[in-house]
Motif scaffolding. Sequence first.
Motif, short mmCIF file in Angstrom:
data_model
loop_
_atom_site.label_atom_id
_atom_site.label_comp_id
_atom_site.label_asym_id
_atom_site.label_seq_id
_atom_site.Cartn_x
_atom_site.Cartn_y
_atom_site.Cartn_z
N ALA A 111 -10.25 60.14 49.35
CA ALA A 111 -11.69 60.41 49.54
C ALA A 111 -12.66 59.42 49.66
CB ALA A 111 -12.12 61.17 48.09
N GLU A 112 -12.33 58.00 49.11
CA GLU A 112 -12.96 56.88 49.41
C GLU A 112 -12.82 56.56 50.95
OE1 GLU A 112 -15.02 55.04 47.45
OE2 GLU A 112 -14.99 56.65 46.10
N GLU A 113 -11.64 56.61 51.42
CA GLU A 113 -11.38 56.59 52.93
C GLU A 113 -12.27 57.42 53.58
OE1 GLU A 113 -7.92 56.10 56.21
OE2 GLU A 113 -7.19 56.69 53.97
N ALA A 114 -12.28 58.52 53.35
CA ALA A 114 -13.16 59.28 54.01
C ALA A 114 -14.65 58.95 54.04
CB ALA A 114 -12.75 60.87 53.56
N LYS A 115 -15.25 58.73 52.83
CA LYS A 115 -16.54 58.29 52.79
C LYS A 115 -16.91 57.01 53.38
CE LYS A 115 -17.58 58.68 48.25
NZ LYS A 115 -18.00 58.58 46.81
N MET A 116 -16.02 56.02 53.60
CA MET A 116 -16.13 54.62 54.30
C MET A 116 -16.18 54.99 55.82
SD MET A 116 -16.67 52.35 51.73
CE MET A 116 -16.23 50.99 52.66
#
Length: 426
Positions: free
Chosen positions: A76-81
């Motif tokens: 999810a963090e990767e998708a946000k970034m």
Amino acid sequence: MRPRTLDEVVGQQHLVGPGKIIYRMVKARMLSSMILYGPPGTGKTSIASAIAGSTKYAFRKLNAATDSKKDLQIVAEEAKMSGTVILLLDEIHRLDKAKQDFLLPHLENGRIILIGATTENPYISINPAIRSRAQIFPVHPLSPDDIKVAIGRALTDKERGLGKMPIVLAANAEEELSQATNGDLRSVLNGLELAANSTDPGPDGKIHLTLPIIEESVQKKALSADKNGDGHYDVISAFQKSIRGSDVDAALHYLARLIEAGDLTSIVRRLMVTAYEDIGLANMPAVQRAVTAAQVAQQVGLPEARIPLADVVIELCLSPKSNSGINAIDGALAQVKEGGFGDIPPYLKDAHYKGAANLGHGVDYQFPHDHPQDWVAQQYLPDRIKGAQYYQPKQNGRFEQALGNQYWQLKRAQRQGLKGHHHPTN
């Protein structure tokens, strides 16, 4: 050999072929979350990988059973970034509530495109909250022709396949390879690789893969799937439907698959249900023989159990059929569930306790054994539904024909006997 684009996917053309649903999604770059449902080794991960490759989105793979909520948070963090991530979630039917609750908002905002993979029927095994946010696409076992295409690619691809090895695959060995695993390409490629790496070159410097070598290297896939898998329930369903349809050879085929899976419990249970549900009143002696055969099968166990089971399956297939029993009780249940029951006539109510007569309970009850032929015309159904008729006799076997004749005769006598005569109901 994992496909890098949709064009490289073998089989599943109903999804990824030109103009088909996943092809159109990728072309329009309008991806939605999906659940791919089908047997192992048929291309679920391959399709997810190909979608990612064709769209150039980041691709991550997790397992719902073994990977933690923290692993999902990292995705999810990767998708946000960095934007959209395609997440292949294997064994999605094992997703627990905590992980599901974490995922849902990310699916809603489109940052994570979820591709769930499962061998279980998603309509039964996957939580509705996830299911309602994903399109469900079935994938099918690959045909022998599909598998031959993949074998050809594996033997010629020098970068990712076995193209650098001087392999000569015998025609009958290729034929065996294309059919041995019931459409599981993963097992085919694993077997081919094992055969190639474990076979010494011949005098001509080439690795000759013969039929015996391939047979040793490929573990044949169990026809019936595991005892708890969705495929297993499909075999049980086909078993009953073949008996119901009076197809002896099909019923014996599915019986053999269940025997091969070693699931005597399911066979016995389904056989007894089928006997009563589908043969029933058309041939009650055959139903009783089915129960006896089931009991014998349990007592002697496999492999001997196959003998009484085969005998009775053949008899049930060739017997007259009737489902009037199940239809009758289901009709009665449906009416009761809708509130159609009414008050029991007072003369039928329990009159064994002191004071019952004061309530009118048991008063005017006519005792059938006091009458000729031990029968008397008397209303037994509540007034509200006194005309209800659940049983519809069939004429498929002598046994039920006789029951049907008796049923209609009693109905006529009941109607005539009650004309002009009404029991007090207060």
